[in-house]
Scaffold this motif. Structure first.
Motif, PDB file in Angstrom:
ATOM      1  N   LEU A   1       0.819  -1.210   0.000  1.00  0.00           N
ATOM      2  CA  LEU A   1       0.000   0.000   0.000  1.00  0.00           C
ATOM      3  C   LEU A   1       0.854   1.262   0.000  1.00  0.00           C
ATOM      4  CD1 LEU A   1      -2.601  -1.105   2.689  1.00  0.00           C
ATOM      5  CD2 LEU A   1      -2.853  -1.210   0.207  1.00  0.00           C
ATOM      6  N   ARG A   2       0.250   2.346  -0.491  1.00  0.00           N
ATOM      7  CA  ARG A   2       0.867   3.674  -0.490  1.00  0.00           C
ATOM      8  C   ARG A   2      -0.078   4.594   0.279  1.00  0.00           C
ATOM      9  NH1 ARG A   2       0.750   4.537  -5.695  1.00  0.00           N
ATOM     10  NH2 ARG A   2       2.773   3.589  -6.039  1.00  0.00           N
ATOM     11  N   ALA A   3       0.451   5.324   1.267  1.00  0.00           N
ATOM     12  CA  ALA A   3      -0.393   6.197   2.089  1.00  0.00           C
ATOM     13  C   ALA A   3       0.207   7.586   2.198  1.00  0.00           C
ATOM     14  CB  ALA A   3      -0.566   5.606   3.479  1.00  0.00           C
ATOM     15  N   THR A   4      -0.663   8.577   2.121  1.00  0.00           N
ATOM     16  CA  THR A   4      -0.314   9.952   2.443  1.00  0.00           C
ATOM     17  C   THR A   4      -1.180  10.337   3.630  1.00  0.00           C
ATOM     18  OG1 THR A   4       0.210  10.454   0.140  1.00  0.00           O
ATOM     19  CG2 THR A   4      -0.204  12.328   1.610  1.00  0.00           C
ATOM     20  N   VAL A   5      -0.532  10.783   4.700  1.00  0.00           N
ATOM     21  CA  VAL A   5      -1.242  11.095   5.935  1.00  0.00           C
ATOM     22  C   VAL A   5      -0.909  12.528   6.333  1.00  0.00           C
ATOM     23  CG1 VAL A   5      -1.647  10.407   8.316  1.00  0.00           C
ATOM     24  CG2 VAL A   5      -1.026   8.668   6.621  1.00  0.00           C
ATOM     25  N   VAL A   6      -1.955  13.341   6.518  1.00  0.00           N
ATOM     26  CA  VAL A   6      -1.796  14.743   6.889  1.00  0.00           C
ATOM     27  C   VAL A   6      -2.457  14.940   8.250  1.00  0.00           C
ATOM     28  CG1 VAL A   6      -2.235  17.136   6.235  1.00  0.00           C
ATOM     29  CG2 VAL A   6      -1.880  15.403   4.448  1.00  0.00           C
ATOM     30  N   SER A   7      -1.688  15.446   9.219  1.00  0.00           N
ATOM     31  CA  SER A   7      -2.230  15.675  10.552  1.00  0.00           C
ATOM     32  C   SER A   7      -1.382  16.699  11.294  1.00  0.00           C
ATOM     33  CB  SER A   7      -2.260  14.375  11.356  1.00  0.00           C
ATOM     34  OG  SER A   7      -2.689  14.620  12.686  1.00  0.00           O
ATOM     35  N   PRO A   8      -2.016  17.559  12.103  1.00  0.00           N
ATOM     36  CA  PRO A   8      -1.241  18.496  12.914  1.00  0.00           C
ATOM     37  C   PRO A   8      -0.435  17.803  14.010  1.00  0.00           C
ATOM     38  CG  PRO A   8      -3.582  18.683  13.441  1.00  0.00           C
ATOM     39  CD  PRO A   8      -3.459  17.760  12.269  1.00  0.00           C
ATOM     40  N   VAL A   9      -0.752  16.563  14.318  1.00  0.00           N
ATOM     41  CA  VAL A   9      -0.014  15.821  15.342  1.00  0.00           C
ATOM     42  C   VAL A   9       1.452  15.618  14.937  1.00  0.00           C
ATOM     43  CG1 VAL A   9      -0.494  13.463  14.558  1.00  0.00           C
ATOM     44  CG2 VAL A   9      -0.263  13.911  16.985  1.00  0.00           C
ATOM     45  N   PHE A  10       1.754  15.737  13.653  1.00  0.00           N
ATOM     46  CA  PHE A  10       3.122  15.570  13.168  1.00  0.00           C
ATOM     47  C   PHE A  10       3.989  16.807  13.390  1.00  0.00           C
ATOM     48  CE2 PHE A  10       1.025  12.703   9.818  1.00  0.00           C
ATOM     49  CZ  PHE A  10       1.147  11.578  10.622  1.00  0.00           C
ATOM     50  N   ASP A  11       3.376  17.934  13.688  1.00  0.00           N
ATOM     51  CA  ASP A  11       4.108  19.187  13.840  1.00  0.00           C
ATOM     52  C   ASP A  11       5.182  19.055  14.925  1.00  0.00           C
ATOM     53  OD1 ASP A  11       4.689  21.872  13.254  1.00  0.00           O
ATOM     54  OD2 ASP A  11       3.504  22.533  14.975  1.00  0.00           O
TER      55      ASP A  11
END
Length: 76
Positions: A33-43
């Motif tokens: 699988l290929r995933a793109t994950v966007v979240s403010p928790v990564f800041d």
């Protein structure tokens, strides 16, 4: 595990998250699988820590259902 199930699992575990998951090698290959994950928790987190947060969200599925995960993480 379908891409939609993986998306749901990640989005449930990570705050204000938007995940896009697709089959990396085409429709015939269910466990790459290929995933793109966007979240403010990564800041403020290192890339390694960002990826670990996603792996933690997927838990045991990373060793039982998902053979490989191409992962891109971003902050909004």
């Amino acid at each position: 595990m379908t891409p939609e199930e993986v998306e749901a699992r990640i989005e449930t575990a990570l705050e204000e998250c938007e995940a896009t998951v697709e089959k990396a090698r085409g429709e015939h290959d269910d466990d790459h699988l290929r995933a793109t994950v966007v979240s403010p928790v990564f800041d403020g987190e290192s890339l390694v820590d960002q990826h670990q947060l996603v792996y933690d969200a997927l838990g045991e599925a990373m060793t039982t259902d998902i053979h490989a995960l191409e992962l891109t993480t971003q902050t909004p």
